[in-house]
Design a protein around this motif. Sequence first.
Motif, mmCIF file in Angstrom:
data_model
loop_
_atom_site.group_PDB
_atom_site.id
_atom_site.type_symbol
_atom_site.label_atom_id
_atom_site.label_comp_id
_atom_site.label_asym_id
_atom_site.label_seq_id
_atom_site.Cartn_x
_atom_site.Cartn_y
_atom_site.Cartn_z
ATOM 1 N N ALA A 149 -37.390 -13.193 19.548
ATOM 2 C CA ALA A 149 -36.201 -13.513 18.765
ATOM 3 C C ALA A 149 -35.414 -14.592 19.486
ATOM 4 C CB ALA A 149 -35.333 -12.276 18.574
ATOM 5 N N PRO A 150 -35.185 -15.743 18.858
ATOM 6 C CA PRO A 150 -34.511 -16.842 19.533
ATOM 7 C C PRO A 150 -33.018 -16.617 19.616
ATOM 8 C CG PRO A 150 -34.965 -17.437 17.278
ATOM 9 C CD PRO A 150 -35.594 -16.091 17.497
ATOM 10 N N GLY A 151 -32.351 -17.414 20.418
ATOM 11 C CA GLY A 151 -30.904 -17.343 20.533
ATOM 12 C C GLY A 151 -30.288 -18.703 20.312
ATOM 13 N N GLY A 152 -28.967 -18.763 20.371
ATOM 14 C CA GLY A 152 -28.251 -20.027 20.264
ATOM 15 C C GLY A 152 -28.489 -20.746 18.957
ATOM 16 N N LYS A 153 -28.520 -22.100 19.027
ATOM 17 C CA LYS A 153 -28.663 -22.904 17.819
ATOM 18 C C LYS A 153 -29.979 -22.620 17.098
ATOM 19 C CE LYS A 153 -25.812 -26.940 18.898
ATOM 20 N NZ LYS A 153 -25.049 -26.924 17.649
ATOM 21 N N ARG A 154 -31.035 -22.334 17.855
ATOM 22 C CA ARG A 154 -32.317 -22.058 17.219
ATOM 23 C C ARG A 154 -32.219 -20.818 16.335
ATOM 24 N NH1 ARG A 154 -37.614 -19.894 20.176
ATOM 25 N NH2 ARG A 154 -38.995 -19.751 18.388
ATOM 26 N N VAL B 289 -16.215 -23.445 24.326
ATOM 27 C CA VAL B 289 -14.774 -23.232 24.444
ATOM 28 C C VAL B 289 -14.391 -23.639 25.857
ATOM 29 C CG1 VAL B 289 -12.856 -21.619 24.355
ATOM 30 C CG2 VAL B 289 -14.790 -21.324 22.795
ATOM 31 N N ARG B 290 -13.432 -24.533 25.960
ATOM 32 C CA ARG B 290 -13.021 -25.034 27.274
ATOM 33 C C ARG B 290 -11.523 -24.794 27.455
ATOM 34 N NH1 ARG B 290 -14.101 -29.749 26.361
ATOM 35 N NH2 ARG B 290 -12.086 -30.821 26.354
ATOM 36 N N VAL B 291 -11.159 -24.066 28.482
ATOM 37 C CA VAL B 291 -9.754 -23.810 28.771
ATOM 38 C C VAL B 291 -9.126 -25.093 29.292
ATOM 39 C CG1 VAL B 291 -8.140 -22.504 30.198
ATOM 40 C CG2 VAL B 291 -10.147 -21.369 29.219
ATOM 41 N N THR B 292 -8.001 -25.507 28.679
ATOM 42 C CA THR B 292 -7.344 -26.755 29.065
ATOM 43 C C THR B 292 -5.967 -26.542 29.676
ATOM 44 O OG1 THR B 292 -6.500 -26.991 26.802
ATOM 45 C CG2 THR B 292 -8.589 -28.079 27.322
ATOM 46 N N GLY B 293 -5.460 -25.315 29.666
ATOM 47 C CA GLY B 293 -4.148 -25.039 30.224
ATOM 48 C C GLY B 293 -3.886 -23.548 30.210
ATOM 49 N N PRO B 294 -2.732 -23.120 30.699
ATOM 50 C CA PRO B 294 -2.428 -21.688 30.757
ATOM 51 C C PRO B 294 -2.492 -21.003 29.398
ATOM 52 C CG PRO B 294 -0.857 -22.943 32.063
ATOM 53 C CD PRO B 294 -1.672 -23.943 31.299
ATOM 54 N N ARG B 295 -2.148 -21.722 28.315
ATOM 55 C CA ARG B 295 -2.150 -21.128 26.974
ATOM 56 C C ARG B 295 -2.876 -22.002 25.961
ATOM 57 N NH1 ARG B 295 1.506 -16.937 26.711
ATOM 58 N NH2 ARG B 295 1.605 -17.038 24.427
ATOM 59 N N THR B 296 -3.648 -22.974 26.421
ATOM 60 C CA THR B 296 -4.331 -23.890 25.507
ATOM 61 C C THR B 296 -5.820 -23.948 25.812
ATOM 62 O OG1 THR B 296 -3.886 -25.795 26.937
ATOM 63 C CG2 THR B 296 -2.274 -25.313 25.194
ATOM 64 N N ARG C 58 -21.045 -7.377 16.743
ATOM 65 C CA ARG C 58 -22.178 -6.569 17.211
ATOM 66 C C ARG C 58 -22.700 -7.126 18.542
ATOM 67 N NH1 ARG C 58 -27.180 -7.904 16.805
ATOM 68 N NH2 ARG C 58 -26.782 -9.354 15.078
ATOM 69 N N ARG C 59 -22.785 -8.460 18.643
ATOM 70 C CA ARG C 59 -23.245 -9.064 19.890
ATOM 71 C C ARG C 59 -22.221 -8.864 21.012
ATOM 72 N NH1 ARG C 59 -25.648 -12.795 16.139
ATOM 73 N NH2 ARG C 59 -23.664 -13.884 15.923
ATOM 74 N N PHE C 60 -20.919 -8.924 20.680
ATOM 75 C CA PHE C 60 -19.898 -8.673 21.696
ATOM 76 C C PHE C 60 -20.044 -7.257 22.253
ATOM 77 C CE2 PHE C 60 -15.780 -6.959 22.958
ATOM 78 C CZ PHE C 60 -15.380 -7.890 23.907
ATOM 79 N N LYS C 61 -20.284 -6.298 21.376
ATOM 80 C CA LYS C 61 -20.476 -4.909 21.807
ATOM 81 C C LYS C 61 -21.630 -4.813 22.797
ATOM 82 C CE LYS C 61 -21.759 -0.384 19.837
ATOM 83 N NZ LYS C 61 -20.666 0.433 20.431
ATOM 84 N N GLN C 62 -22.717 -5.552 22.527
ATOM 85 C CA GLN C 62 -23.863 -5.527 23.428
ATOM 86 C C GLN C 62 -23.518 -6.144 24.779
ATOM 87 O OE1 GLN C 62 -26.855 -7.542 21.143
ATOM 88 N NE2 GLN C 62 -27.326 -5.744 19.890
ATOM 89 N N LEU D 130 -16.963 -16.790 25.123
ATOM 90 C CA LEU D 130 -17.076 -16.445 23.706
ATOM 91 C C LEU D 130 -18.361 -16.974 23.053
ATOM 92 C CD1 LEU D 130 -13.401 -16.852 22.392
ATOM 93 C CD2 LEU D 130 -14.564 -14.800 23.227
ATOM 94 N N PRO D 131 -18.841 -18.191 23.380
ATOM 95 C CA PRO D 131 -20.092 -18.662 22.760
ATOM 96 C C PRO D 131 -21.308 -17.783 23.071
ATOM 97 C CG PRO D 131 -18.873 -20.511 23.668
ATOM 98 C CD PRO D 131 -18.199 -19.266 24.166
ATOM 99 N N GLU D 132 -21.195 -16.878 24.075
ATOM 100 C CA GLU D 132 -22.322 -15.989 24.378
ATOM 101 C C GLU D 132 -22.616 -15.050 23.213
ATOM 102 O OE1 GLU D 132 -21.988 -13.838 28.013
ATOM 103 O OE2 GLU D 132 -21.287 -15.573 29.172
#
Length: 296
Positions: A268-273, A153-160, A251-255, A143-145
């Motif tokens: 064009a920068p990405g991320g925090k920048r 986002v870090r998966v910690t369990g089957p539903r968490t 829009r970014r997810f669509k890409q 998701l952070p992409e």
Amino acid sequence: MRGLGWASAAMGVPQVVAPAGFARALGVGDAFRHRSATAAVGVRELAAATGLLGRPHPVWLWGRVGGDLMDLTMLTRALRNHDGRGLGRTVAATAAVTAITATDVYAAVTRTRRSTPMELTAVTTVLQSPDEVYALWKDLERLPEFMAHLDEVRVTGPRTSHWRASAPFGRTVEWDAETTQDVPGQLIAWRSVDGADIDNSGEVRFVPAPGGRGTEIRVSLRYDLPGGAVGKAAARYFGEEPHQQLDDDLRRFKQVAEVGEVVRSEGAPGGKRARGEFPQHPARPLTAEELKEVLA
């Protein structure tokens, strides 16, 4: 709060005792109107200092924010009408007050206990099947992409899972979330668990688009914004527009879904920048100054 109280006292005393000298130090001259405005600002600062040092309460912090905005208005007007003498000092003062305003807004928002529920919705269409789109979104660690304010986002369990995100005014917030509904190819819903920095919940639905033209993604988010309605307005003042952020994320997810990556123009920068250089706000025409910079 007491630190800001002492800061108000340190700023207020010289403005009340020697308004002419203080005005000259700012590069705005010592005409009667400048002395009067400087003295008035000094009185306001001393009043804020009395409140913050005597009986600290967020209302005094919001009072400082209101005063800061008045100061910025006066300094901006002084810059427009400047005769050139002492211009550098006025510019420096404007930059300093802008930084102080950001600090005061941060302090006021983080110390105001009230919260305002914020509900956001957005829709986009992706040229992929519901199952394919669902599988991509289901991979939470990706998701952070495309969500610019998500750091991890870090998966910690089957539903968490554990989430870390950037918030207005340079803050970082974290929370644990649990998946409340998961229907493959149709729906994913979640909510934060107790102890979250910001309580939030949401769902994303994957609906076949008319005519077999891919999938409609329908996102609904709800979260409690610290600082109440005033905090919400302050966030927007500093370039944090939640509705625009969600639209841009989709829009970014669509890409990512259709191309495999977020499409960026050269340079064009990405991320925090990108977040720092391009704060989110509703689309608007370029000003004359911005147009000159683009064409330069």
